[in-house]
Every structure is written in structure tokens, then in C-alpha cells.
Design an enzyme around this catalytic site. Sequence first.
Site, PDB file in Angstrom:
ATOM      1  N   HIS A 142      -9.464 -21.551  21.793  1.00 19.42           N
ATOM      2  CA  HIS A 142      -9.909 -20.026  22.041  1.00 19.42           C
ATOM      3  C   HIS A 142     -11.423 -19.684  21.938  1.00 19.42           C
ATOM      4  O   HIS A 142     -12.263 -20.705  21.547  1.00 19.42           O
ATOM      5  CB  HIS A 142      -9.493 -19.052  20.935  1.00 19.42           C
ATOM      6  CG  HIS A 142     -10.071 -19.165  19.394  1.00 19.42           C
ATOM      7  ND1 HIS A 142     -11.069 -18.397  19.343  1.00 19.42           N
ATOM      8  CD2 HIS A 142      -9.858 -20.074  18.438  1.00 19.42           C
ATOM      9  CE1 HIS A 142     -11.437 -18.527  17.954  1.00 19.42           C
ATOM     10  NE2 HIS A 142     -10.805 -19.662  17.566  1.00 19.42           N
ATOM     11  N   CYS A 143     -12.002 -18.699  22.340  1.00 23.36           N
ATOM     12  CA  CYS A 143     -13.415 -18.463  22.377  1.00 23.36           C
ATOM     13  C   CYS A 143     -13.227 -16.824  21.792  1.00 23.36           C
ATOM     14  O   CYS A 143     -12.388 -16.422  21.044  1.00 23.36           O
ATOM     15  CB  CYS A 143     -14.176 -18.336  23.713  1.00 23.36           C
ATOM     16  SG  CYS A 143     -13.377 -17.472  25.140  1.00 23.36           S
ATOM     17  N   SER A 144     -14.001 -16.001  22.228  1.00 20.24           N
ATOM     18  CA  SER A 144     -14.261 -14.788  21.677  1.00 20.24           C
ATOM     19  C   SER A 144     -13.009 -13.728  22.299  1.00 20.24           C
ATOM     20  O   SER A 144     -12.232 -13.145  21.710  1.00 20.24           O
ATOM     21  CB  SER A 144     -15.834 -14.097  21.893  1.00 20.24           C
ATOM     22  OG  SER A 144     -15.957 -12.962  21.256  1.00 20.24           O
TER      23      SER A 144
END
Length: 251
Positions: A142-144
Site C-alpha cells: 500500500h501507499c497513502s
Amino acid sequence: MTQDQEYLRLASADNFRDVAGPGYATRDGGKLRTGVFYRSNDLRLTGDDFAALQAIGLTAVIDLRSPTEIAVHPDPEVPGAENLHFDAIGIPIERLSSLTSHAEAVALMDEVYRGFVVEQHCRTAFGGVLRQLAAGGPQLFHCSQGKDRTGWVAALLLHVAGVDDPTIESDYLLTNARSAASRARVEAEIEKHGGPDLVAVYEPTLVVDVEYLDAAWAAVEELYGDRSAYLRDGLGLDDATLDRLRELLRA
């Protein structure tokens, strides 16, 4: 399987989903295996969602965010899962503050996606992520917002697995529907501090668009000739790693 049943849904991470979708078809008539790799926006989870995530049996949670992003909202410790960090450069915060038009924002997003291919820092991160995923699932990355860095990794995985480009694009664009609620909250904050005109300026940075994905693919062709060379020479992935990813992803 109905549209509502396609994915385990997490209310507090609305862009959480299975990389394989409902079991996407491959170009050669095969299909993908679900329950292997998951993608998400940042993991600010309710207790119920944390329990649902824990029940998957994750072995790793892979964070693509910068140290600054992580410091604001660190990942939770999921029992049995190793927390790993591969810093893939996202949208530069300092550039966001200087945007004055919709067109500037689109140009910035094109630049970010080209950077996934052009920038050594990004290639090192993405190569590391794919090698880690080849160790086997279930794993989550995941990222933001779960749309750009995460979207690029998912697109690469689907390509490696043999999924055609229209399906890859459709899966990529699914972010706009899945993350509508969290995007609305961000837009409300922007409007509160800068007014509705500023929301229109920033809108291209809050969504995904095939133009952005095409900018990355175009950079791949420009610099490496084709995607196989980018995976091999750009990301440093050998045949054994790519074969292992295909084995994991394909049912």
C-alpha cells in the site's frame, strides 16, 4: 460472484482489494488466483477491519510511502506479518503547494508516473517490492491513497501474470469508484481551507487516469524498448522471480 462479493471490503481502508480482482482472465485463457496479494490505501483501521485483515493470515505488509508519510500514520502491527518499507517516490508535497491550474496538476501526475520508470530510486523500490512478493503470499502492499505507487505495482503484477491491457486499465480505474468516500473527505478539507476553485486545481492529483498509466508505459518503451526489458534491466528481476510471480498469481 457479484460485484459486491468481489472483494473483502474494509470500511476504514476503502481502496483495499485483491490484486486478482474476482479472478481476472489472462490472455491465454487462464485466470488469476485470489487471496495471494492485496493492495490498499493507508491502514487507518477500525477494530473490526483490523480483525478482518488479521484473519487473512498476512505474512508481510509492504509500505511504499515516504518516511514523512509513515511518521504521520504508521502501519499497525498485524500479528504474523512483517512490516516492510520500500520508499517509492510519490507526488512531491512541495510541488503540490505551488499548483495553480488543472493543467499543471495533470502535468505533475504525468511526471510522477514517468518517474516510476526514469528514477533509479523508484526502480530500486519497485524491484524490491516485486522480489519480496515473489517470496509468496498472502501479502499486502500500500501507499497513502492506494492509487499511484500501489496502482503501478498492481499493473506490473497483472502484466506479469498475463492479463491484457484493457483489464489492467479497468482495474486501475476502479480506484476512482472504490475510494470515493475517502477522496470526498480530502476534497472537503481542500475546500474548507482554499475554496472550491482549489478543489478543481487539485482534482487530477486525487484520482487515477489512464493518461497517467500511459505516461509510465510510454516511458518504459522509450527507455527500455518493452516491458520485459524494464522488468529485467530496469527493476533487476530475473526469470526465476518473474516465473515465481506468475506461479503465485495464476490459478
